[in-house]
Design a protein around this motif. Sequence first.
Motif, short mmCIF file in Angstrom:
data_model
loop_
_atom_site.label_atom_id
_atom_site.label_comp_id
_atom_site.label_asym_id
_atom_site.label_seq_id
_atom_site.Cartn_x
_atom_site.Cartn_y
_atom_site.Cartn_z
N GLN A 27 92.57 -37.66 48.06
CA GLN A 27 92.16 -36.59 47.15
C GLN A 27 92.14 -35.26 47.86
O GLN A 27 92.53 -34.22 47.29
N ALA A 61 96.22 -26.41 45.66
CA ALA A 61 95.74 -25.04 45.84
C ALA A 61 96.90 -24.09 46.15
O ALA A 61 96.94 -22.96 45.67
N ASP A 72 94.26 -32.03 46.70
CA ASP A 72 93.60 -30.76 46.38
C ASP A 72 94.17 -29.61 47.21
O ASP A 72 94.38 -28.51 46.70
N ARG A 98 99.92 -31.80 37.46
CA ARG A 98 98.66 -31.06 37.56
C ARG A 98 98.87 -29.55 37.58
O ARG A 98 98.09 -28.80 37.00
N THR A 99 99.94 -29.09 38.23
CA THR A 99 100.12 -27.65 38.46
C THR A 99 101.26 -27.04 37.66
O THR A 99 101.38 -25.81 37.60
#
Length: 228
Positions: free
Chosen positions: A103, A111, A107, A146-147
């Motif tokens: 994780q 970012a 993350d 996710r992005t």
Amino acid sequence: MDAERLIYPLMKHVLLGPAMRAAFRPAVSGRDGVPARGPVILAANHLAFVDSFVLPLVVPRQVFFLGKHEYFTQPGTAGRAKAAFFRGVGAIAVDRSGGRAAQAALDASAAVLERGGVFALHPEGTRSPDGRLYRGHTGVARLALRTGATVVPVGIVGTDRVQPPGRAVPRPGRIEVRFGRPLAFTAASGRSAGTGREAREITDEVMAAIRALTGQEYVDAYAPRRDV
């Protein structure tokens, strides 16, 4: 980040880049397909430690990648110099030990992409032990969903010859970096970041694109983990 933006071009264009270009004479194809702006994931095969330095060398934009926490925490002057070097080439420190390692890596990668940056990863998760292409881990798919980042498959050829297993310092030799067609995976395509099956399908599609670029034999199993 401000310091990294200053150090990165110095490393790439003045200190490290010219020496690497002279040593490896990289032949690059398909680079025009890398988006000039917005979040991009460069998903490449992994043949040698030097891959992580070769790929940023041939991309016009700043490229970030994950680096082991140990690279940044060694004591003394030599340790600080090593940490500065890795930060200067775009490495991000991540502690990959413990239960939250995966994780934390996800993350840190997200970012970069959420700032509109370029992040390079090797879906195989480790270097190939025998030159074949191994099954990809689904982090590339989860990051893309996710992005909203564009995924550009990359085939690196020849780094296993300039830096074969057990060789710490690469020797001079010609390498190739082949960029494939950009791939977009979004919610509009009917795929979900929370579905393991869909993440697997996306990852397999990316690995097939990498294989088409390199011509490597494919192994439908994860590569055995290595220390580096």
